[in-house]
Write a protein that holds these residues in place. Sequence first.
Motif, PDB file in Angstrom:
ATOM      1  N   ALA A  16       0.831  -1.206   0.000  1.00 38.10           N
ATOM      2  CA  ALA A  16       0.000   0.000   0.000  1.00 38.10           C
ATOM      3  C   ALA A  16       0.860   1.249   0.000  1.00 38.10           C
ATOM      4  O   ALA A  16       0.626   2.185  -0.778  1.00 38.10           O
ATOM      5  CB  ALA A  16      -0.940  -0.002   1.205  1.00 38.10           C
ATOM      6  N   LEU A  17       1.864   1.265   0.849  1.00 37.21           N
ATOM      7  CA  LEU A  17       2.769   2.412   0.916  1.00 37.21           C
ATOM      8  C   LEU A  17       3.438   2.652  -0.437  1.00 37.21           C
ATOM      9  O   LEU A  17       3.482   3.790  -0.927  1.00 37.21           O
ATOM     10  CB  LEU A  17       3.820   2.173   2.000  1.00 37.21           C
ATOM     11  CG  LEU A  17       4.883   3.251   2.180  1.00 37.21           C
ATOM     12  CD1 LEU A  17       4.261   4.555   2.631  1.00 37.21           C
ATOM     13  CD2 LEU A  17       5.918   2.787   3.186  1.00 37.21           C
ATOM     14  N   LYS A  56       0.208  10.447   4.204  1.00 33.98           N
ATOM     15  CA  LYS A  56       0.913  11.482   4.965  1.00 33.98           C
ATOM     16  C   LYS A  56       2.319  11.739   4.412  1.00 33.98           C
ATOM     17  O   LYS A  56       2.726  12.885   4.261  1.00 33.98           O
ATOM     18  CB  LYS A  56       1.002  11.091   6.442  1.00 33.98           C
ATOM     19  CG  LYS A  56      -0.334  10.962   7.132  1.00 33.98           C
ATOM     20  CD  LYS A  56      -1.055  12.277   7.155  1.00 33.98           C
ATOM     21  CE  LYS A  56      -2.382  12.164   7.869  1.00 33.98           C
ATOM     22  NZ  LYS A  56      -3.141  13.395   7.830  1.00 33.98           N
ATOM     23  N   ALA A  57       3.044  10.690   4.115  1.00 33.98           N
ATOM     24  CA  ALA A  57       4.435  10.833   3.666  1.00 33.98           C
ATOM     25  C   ALA A  57       4.530  11.501   2.297  1.00 33.98           C
ATOM     26  O   ALA A  57       5.426  12.305   2.059  1.00 33.98           O
ATOM     27  CB  ALA A  57       5.120   9.468   3.630  1.00 33.98           C
ATOM     28  N   PHE A  58       3.602  11.143   1.401  1.00 33.92           N
ATOM     29  CA  PHE A  58       3.666  11.659   0.028  1.00 33.92           C
ATOM     30  C   PHE A  58       2.693  12.812  -0.204  1.00 33.92           C
ATOM     31  O   PHE A  58       2.598  13.320  -1.311  1.00 33.92           O
ATOM     32  CB  PHE A  58       3.387  10.536  -0.975  1.00 33.92           C
ATOM     33  CG  PHE A  58       4.321   9.368  -0.842  1.00 33.92           C
ATOM     34  CD1 PHE A  58       5.685   9.524  -1.055  1.00 33.92           C
ATOM     35  CD2 PHE A  58       3.853   8.116  -0.483  1.00 33.92           C
ATOM     36  CE1 PHE A  58       6.549   8.458  -0.928  1.00 33.92           C
ATOM     37  CE2 PHE A  58       4.709   7.040  -0.361  1.00 33.92           C
ATOM     38  CZ  PHE A  58       6.068   7.210  -0.581  1.00 33.92           C
ATOM     39  N   HIS A  59       1.951  13.216   0.844  1.00 37.72           N
ATOM     40  CA  HIS A  59       0.932  14.270   0.707  1.00 37.72           C
ATOM     41  C   HIS A  59       0.031  13.952  -0.475  1.00 37.72           C
ATOM     42  O   HIS A  59      -0.168  14.765  -1.379  1.00 37.72           O
ATOM     43  CB  HIS A  59       1.580  15.652   0.553  1.00 37.72           C
ATOM     44  CG  HIS A  59       2.514  15.983   1.655  1.00 37.72           C
ATOM     45  ND1 HIS A  59       2.086  16.347   2.912  1.00 37.72           N
ATOM     46  CD2 HIS A  59       3.867  15.966   1.721  1.00 37.72           C
ATOM     47  CE1 HIS A  59       3.127  16.562   3.682  1.00 37.72           C
ATOM     48  NE2 HIS A  59       4.224  16.326   3.001  1.00 37.72           N
ATOM     49  N   HIS A  60      -0.514  12.739  -0.453  1.00 42.99           N
ATOM     50  CA  HIS A  60      -1.275  12.233  -1.587  1.00 42.99           C
ATOM     51  C   HIS A  60      -2.677  11.833  -1.159  1.00 42.99           C
ATOM     52  O   HIS A  60      -2.855  11.138  -0.168  1.00 42.99           O
ATOM     53  CB  HIS A  60      -0.541  11.031  -2.185  1.00 42.99           C
ATOM     54  CG  HIS A  60      -1.079  10.602  -3.508  1.00 42.99           C
ATOM     55  ND1 HIS A  60      -1.293  11.480  -4.533  1.00 42.99           N
ATOM     56  CD2 HIS A  60      -1.446   9.379  -3.969  1.00 42.99           C
ATOM     57  CE1 HIS A  60      -1.763  10.815  -5.579  1.00 42.99           C
ATOM     58  NE2 HIS A  60      -1.869   9.542  -5.255  1.00 42.99           N
ATOM     59  N   LYS A  61      -3.661  12.293  -1.895  1.00 38.99           N
ATOM     60  CA  LYS A  61      -5.074  11.994  -1.681  1.00 38.99           C
ATOM     61  C   LYS A  61      -5.606  12.569  -0.369  1.00 38.99           C
ATOM     62  O   LYS A  61      -6.639  12.151   0.110  1.00 38.99           O
ATOM     63  CB  LYS A  61      -5.341  10.478  -1.717  1.00 38.99           C
ATOM     64  CG  LYS A  61      -5.001   9.802  -3.021  1.00 38.99           C
ATOM     65  CD  LYS A  61      -5.961  10.231  -4.102  1.00 38.99           C
ATOM     66  CE  LYS A  61      -5.732   9.435  -5.387  1.00 38.99           C
ATOM     67  NZ  LYS A  61      -6.564   9.911  -6.469  1.00 38.99           N
ATOM     68  N   THR A  62      -4.924  13.542   0.195  1.00 41.63           N
ATOM     69  CA  THR A  62      -5.339  14.088   1.481  1.00 41.63           C
ATOM     70  C   THR A  62      -6.516  15.055   1.361  1.00 41.63           C
ATOM     71  O   THR A  62      -7.173  15.332   2.360  1.00 41.63           O
ATOM     72  CB  THR A  62      -4.167  14.821   2.160  1.00 41.63           C
ATOM     73  OG1 THR A  62      -3.668  15.830   1.284  1.00 41.63           O
ATOM     74  CG2 THR A  62      -3.053  13.844   2.524  1.00 41.63           C
ATOM     75  N   LYS A  63      -6.810  15.540   0.163  1.00 43.32           N
ATOM     76  CA  LYS A  63      -7.927  16.461  -0.022  1.00 43.32           C
ATOM     77  C   LYS A  63      -9.193  15.742  -0.478  1.00 43.32           C
ATOM     78  O   LYS A  63     -10.248  16.355  -0.584  1.00 43.32           O
ATOM     79  CB  LYS A  63      -7.560  17.550  -1.035  1.00 43.32           C
ATOM     80  CG  LYS A  63      -6.490  18.473  -0.514  1.00 43.32           C
ATOM     81  CD  LYS A  63      -6.156  19.559  -1.499  1.00 43.32           C
ATOM     82  CE  LYS A  63      -5.056  20.439  -0.938  1.00 43.32           C
ATOM     83  NZ  LYS A  63      -4.650  21.483  -1.876  1.00 43.32           N
TER      84      LYS A  63
END
Length: 87
Positions: A16-17, A56-63
């Motif tokens: 997943a990561l 969190k690490a890649f700032h991905h899909k956070t919005k």
Amino acid sequence: MSDGLTYYLCAVNLAALVLYGIDKRRAKKGRWRISEAVLLGIAIAGGSAGAWIGMKAFHHKTKHQKFSFGVPLILVVQALVLMYFFF
């Protein structure tokens, strides 16, 4: 917890990561992307911790609400299930 389950959870969370990292990289380059169904599916399959760390690490899909609320919710449910059956 059995060794098999431990190995499975380690592998699916690592996958997943890695998938979240690959998708973020492809997004930056404007290339073909990994579908949201696959990203959420791997979280449901036991990789919710890896998915959350990847977000969190890649700032991905956070919005995206289905990710920002869905992945942590899946993680909490999976943690509760593990605690119920193994502790």
